[in-house]
Design a protein around this motif. Structure first.
Motif, PDB file in Angstrom:
ATOM      1  N   TRP A  24     -26.033  21.313  25.307  1.00 28.09           N
ATOM      2  CA  TRP A  24     -24.926  20.303  25.656  1.00 28.09           C
ATOM      3  C   TRP A  24     -24.617  19.814  24.338  1.00 28.09           C
ATOM      4  CZ3 TRP A  24     -25.242  19.060  31.055  1.00 28.09           C
ATOM      5  CH2 TRP A  24     -25.877  19.512  31.679  1.00 28.09           C
ATOM      6  N   LYS A  25     -22.973  19.699  24.243  1.00 30.36           N
ATOM      7  CA  LYS A  25     -22.430  19.548  23.059  1.00 30.36           C
ATOM      8  C   LYS A  25     -22.534  17.978  22.796  1.00 30.36           C
ATOM      9  CE  LYS A  25     -17.914  20.175  20.549  1.00 30.36           C
ATOM     10  NZ  LYS A  25     -16.593  20.859  20.719  1.00 30.36           N
ATOM     11  N   GLU A  26     -22.758  17.602  21.409  1.00 28.01           N
ATOM     12  CA  GLU A  26     -22.567  16.255  21.041  1.00 28.01           C
ATOM     13  C   GLU A  26     -21.235  15.716  21.015  1.00 28.01           C
ATOM     14  OE1 GLU A  26     -25.705  15.453  17.421  1.00 28.01           O
ATOM     15  OE2 GLU A  26     -24.168  17.092  16.910  1.00 28.01           O
ATOM     16  N   LYS A  27     -21.178  14.260  21.482  1.00 26.41           N
ATOM     17  CA  LYS A  27     -19.568  13.791  21.173  1.00 26.41           C
ATOM     18  C   LYS A  27     -19.340  13.421  19.791  1.00 26.41           C
ATOM     19  CE  LYS A  27     -20.089  11.755  26.023  1.00 26.41           C
ATOM     20  NZ  LYS A  27     -20.124  10.413  26.711  1.00 26.41           N
ATOM     21  N   TRP A  28     -20.468  12.906  19.001  1.00 24.88           N
ATOM     22  CA  TRP A  28     -20.356  12.468  17.727  1.00 24.88           C
ATOM     23  C   TRP A  28     -21.249  13.420  17.012  1.00 24.88           C
ATOM     24  CZ3 TRP A  28     -21.221   8.983  21.504  1.00 24.88           C
ATOM     25  CH2 TRP A  28     -20.240   8.182  21.950  1.00 24.88           C
ATOM     26  N   ARG A  29     -20.754  14.407  16.195  1.00 22.58           N
ATOM     27  CA  ARG A  29     -21.475  15.387  15.336  1.00 22.58           C
ATOM     28  C   ARG A  29     -22.713  14.512  14.688  1.00 22.58           C
ATOM     29  NH1 ARG A  29     -20.087  20.827  14.456  1.00 22.58           N
ATOM     30  NH2 ARG A  29     -21.715  21.787  13.844  1.00 22.58           N
ATOM     31  N   GLY A  30     -24.019  15.192  14.605  1.00 21.09           N
ATOM     32  CA  GLY A  30     -25.050  14.617  14.098  1.00 21.09           C
ATOM     33  C   GLY A  30     -25.710  13.752  14.293  1.00 21.09           C
ATOM     34  N   GLN A  31     -25.631  12.937  15.706  1.00 20.40           N
ATOM     35  CA  GLN A  31     -26.442  11.911  16.245  1.00 20.40           C
ATOM     36  C   GLN A  31     -27.750  12.795  16.768  1.00 20.40           C
ATOM     37  OE1 GLN A  31     -25.501   8.773  16.695  1.00 20.40           O
ATOM     38  NE2 GLN A  31     -23.975   9.374  15.068  1.00 20.40           N
ATOM     39  N   TYR A  32     -27.766  13.935  17.164  1.00 20.68           N
ATOM     40  CA  TYR A  32     -28.969  14.559  17.576  1.00 20.68           C
ATOM     41  C   TYR A  32     -29.524  15.569  16.664  1.00 20.68           C
ATOM     42  CZ  TYR A  32     -27.695  12.273  21.913  1.00 20.68           C
ATOM     43  OH  TYR A  32     -27.320  11.216  22.943  1.00 20.68           O
ATOM     44  N   SER A  33     -29.235  15.591  15.488  1.00 24.94           N
ATOM     45  CA  SER A  33     -29.677  16.399  14.510  1.00 24.94           C
ATOM     46  C   SER A  33     -31.183  16.523  14.324  1.00 24.94           C
ATOM     47  CB  SER A  33     -29.008  16.162  13.099  1.00 24.94           C
ATOM     48  OG  SER A  33     -29.606  14.960  12.455  1.00 24.94           O
ATOM     49  N   ILE A  34     -31.659  17.650  13.908  1.00 21.11           N
ATOM     50  CA  ILE A  34     -33.084  17.818  13.675  1.00 21.11           C
ATOM     51  C   ILE A  34     -33.636  16.572  12.736  1.00 21.11           C
ATOM     52  CG2 ILE A  34     -33.165  19.635  11.988  1.00 21.11           C
ATOM     53  CD1 ILE A  34     -35.288  20.769  13.629  1.00 21.11           C
ATOM     54  N   GLN A  35     -32.996  16.263  11.984  1.00 20.91           N
ATOM     55  CA  GLN A  35     -33.397  15.323  10.750  1.00 20.91           C
ATOM     56  C   GLN A  35     -33.400  14.079  11.417  1.00 20.91           C
ATOM     57  OE1 GLN A  35     -30.555  17.212  10.238  1.00 20.91           O
ATOM     58  NE2 GLN A  35     -31.971  18.804   9.068  1.00 20.91           N
ATOM     59  N   LYS A  36     -32.790  13.595  12.402  1.00 17.67           N
ATOM     60  CA  LYS A  36     -32.685  12.364  13.164  1.00 17.67           C
ATOM     61  C   LYS A  36     -33.542  12.291  14.522  1.00 17.67           C
ATOM     62  CE  LYS A  36     -28.170  10.905  11.442  1.00 17.67           C
ATOM     63  NZ  LYS A  36     -27.001  10.623  11.737  1.00 17.67           N
ATOM     64  N   PHE A  37     -33.588  13.352  15.228  1.00 17.71           N
ATOM     65  CA  PHE A  37     -34.129  13.391  16.476  1.00 17.71           C
ATOM     66  C   PHE A  37     -35.385  14.403  16.752  1.00 17.71           C
ATOM     67  CE2 PHE A  37     -32.952  14.265  20.808  1.00 17.71           C
ATOM     68  CZ  PHE A  37     -32.952  12.932  21.575  1.00 17.71           C
ATOM     69  N   PRO A  38     -36.402  13.717  17.695  1.00 18.29           N
ATOM     70  CA  PRO A  38     -37.626  14.576  17.668  1.00 18.29           C
ATOM     71  C   PRO A  38     -37.321  15.454  19.003  1.00 18.29           C
ATOM     72  CG  PRO A  38     -37.900  12.530  18.672  1.00 18.29           C
ATOM     73  CD  PRO A  38     -36.515  12.517  18.042  1.00 18.29           C
ATOM     74  N   THR A  39     -38.100  16.549  19.136  1.00 13.02           N
ATOM     75  CA  THR A  39     -38.120  16.773  20.401  1.00 13.02           C
ATOM     76  C   THR A  39     -38.705  16.067  21.431  1.00 13.02           C
ATOM     77  OG1 THR A  39     -40.651  17.725  20.172  1.00 13.02           O
ATOM     78  CG2 THR A  39     -38.665  19.332  19.716  1.00 13.02           C
ATOM     79  N   PHE A  40     -38.368  15.813  22.677  1.00 17.25           N
ATOM     80  CA  PHE A  40     -39.024  14.888  23.575  1.00 17.25           C
ATOM     81  C   PHE A  40     -39.119  15.345  25.055  1.00 17.25           C
ATOM     82  CE2 PHE A  40     -34.762  13.200  24.576  1.00 17.25           C
ATOM     83  CZ  PHE A  40     -35.047  12.330  25.654  1.00 17.25           C
ATOM     84  N   MET A  41     -39.805  14.514  25.657  1.00 20.01           N
ATOM     85  CA  MET A  41     -39.801  14.886  27.364  1.00 20.01           C
ATOM     86  C   MET A  41     -40.011  13.632  28.129  1.00 20.01           C
ATOM     87  SD  MET A  41     -42.012  17.792  29.246  1.00 20.01           S
ATOM     88  CE  MET A  41     -41.613  18.188  31.026  1.00 20.01           C
ATOM     89  N   TYR A  42     -39.360  13.291  28.771  1.00 28.95           N
ATOM     90  CA  TYR A  42     -39.305  12.189  29.992  1.00 28.95           C
ATOM     91  C   TYR A  42     -39.067  12.718  31.446  1.00 28.95           C
ATOM     92  CZ  TYR A  42     -37.802   7.741  32.274  1.00 28.95           C
ATOM     93  OH  TYR A  42     -37.618   6.771  33.134  1.00 28.95           O
ATOM     94  N   GLY A  43     -39.893  12.492  32.264  1.00 30.82           N
ATOM     95  CA  GLY A  43     -39.986  13.055  33.590  1.00 30.82           C
ATOM     96  C   GLY A  43     -40.242  14.650  33.266  1.00 30.82           C
TER      97      GLY A  43
END
Length: 377
Positions: A226-245
């Protein structure tokens, strides 16, 4: 006719890890693969898998994961290939959720560093995740991403360095049991003291010829990016792997500016006809999830790929000798969570071949749990 100490059938991550371990232990080992390598037809392709130490409901896997974490590092050093990206793993749920409670129990028991994150802190740390106010997060600092294609390549290259032989594009046509096992392929015939069968979703097609009908089902997993709307918001430097449900999410890693979000489920398939099923409901489920919980992403996936899980009814692995022929060993039914444990799986299957004391209790992984009592040994 070529003679080997061991023939491993199936060069996915579990078979490759097993062949590598056997060769490292001085066994003359042949690794057979039905498709030309590399390929994307089974369960071990792609560039990423989530990894973590904590297991919410299966503590014996958490114990194995502690060693797997060490063995992945060892493989990195031996192969000089970077395999593990340590970005953390975030579990999200309510404080009363058994998944959250069991995750915390596992982390505490095994001495893994973690943070409990309040809902307000989730919003502060990870503003691009939208979850209900009733939820908390548990951040497992040991978690992150395994570079799947690099891991597979590392096992295979190190296997060859230890003297192993890989024959790809060579389907196995017949396994003839005996004190010496005969393996007939589309190209040749081999003899061996031991056979290890690690053929993933083809297990249900392969084992009936050896008198085993085990209740496994291959399911198709749709892998969406899924493409980011704003580049860099979900980068590996800022964002972990995660699971919900039942959806798992990885930060931008494989495709620039794209997050990987997948449903941990899918329709049953024939692995030789995997695209014949309708998977619209899977895409629609993840699409709704992305719209509700990942507001920084576009709501239509840019890229969709395919993977296959091979599920057992209890979601436990099969790691065992054949009930009749002890020199035929089976590794199967990894149920969507076997990749991260591959170094330990390879070690255990090798111990079955070498008839060594097992490093772990494999009671839950025995074949006889699926057999009528009169067939149990």
């Amino acid at each position: 006719m070529a003679m080997y100490d061991a023939v491993v059938i199936g060069a996915g991550i579990e078979g490759s890890a097993t062949a590598y371990t056997l060769a490292k232990n001085g066994q003359r080992t042949l690794l057979l693969e039905q498709f030309p390598l590399p390929h994307s037809r089974g369960s071990s392709h792609g560039q990423s898998r989530i990894t973590r130490i904590a297991y919410a409901s299966d503590d014996h896997y958490a114990v194995m994961m502690k060693e797997a974490h060490v063995l992945w590092r060892d493989l990195e050093r031996e192969s000089c290939i970077n395999i593990f990206e340590n970005c953390g793993y975030l579990s999200v749920g309510t404080p009363e959720d058994p998944f959250i409670k069991d995750t915390l129990t596992s982390l505490r028991k095994h001495g893994v560093k973690y943070d409990i994150i309040s809902h307000n802190d989730i919003k502060s740390r990870y503003p691009m995740i939208n979850v209900p106010a009733s939820t908390i997060g548990v951040l497992d600092h040991s978690g992150g991403i395994l570079r799947a294609d690099k891991a597979l390549s590392a096992f295979q290259e190190c296997f060859k360095r230890h003297g192993g032989t890989i024959n790809d594009g060579e389907p196995v046509l017949q396994v003839i049991p005996g004190d010496v096992v005969t393996v007939k392929t589309s190209k040749s015939t081999y003899q061996t003291s031991h056979v290890v069968i690690t053929v993933g979703p083809w297990t249900t097609k392969f084992l009936p010829s050896l008198g085993l009908h085990l209740p496994m089902k291959p399911i198709r997993i749709s892998v969406h990016y899924w493409k980011e709307k704003w580049r860099g918001q979900y980068s590996i430097q800022k964002f972990p792997t995660f699971m919900y449900g039942s959806v798992y999410v990885m930060p931008c890693f494989e495709y620039p500016g794209h997050v990987k979000a997948c449903l941990h489920d899918g329709p049953e398939i024939d692995p030789d006809d995997r695209d014949a099923v309708n998977t619209n409901y899977v895409t629609e489920t993840v699409q709704k999830y992305v719209s509700e919980h990942l507001p920084g992403l576009e709501t239509v996936p840019s890229v969709t790929e395919t993977c296959i899980y091979t599920m057992t009814p209890d979601k436990q692995f099969i790691l065992d000798n054949h009930p009749r022929w002890k020199n035929i060993i089976i590794g199967a039914g990894f149920s969507g969570h076997g990749f991260k444990l591959a170094p330990v799986v390879g070690k255990l299957l090798s111990e079955l071949v070498l008839r060594r004391q097992l490093s772990y209790d494999l009671t839950k992984c025995r074949i006889d749990r699926f057999l009528p009592p009169k067939h149990q040994l």
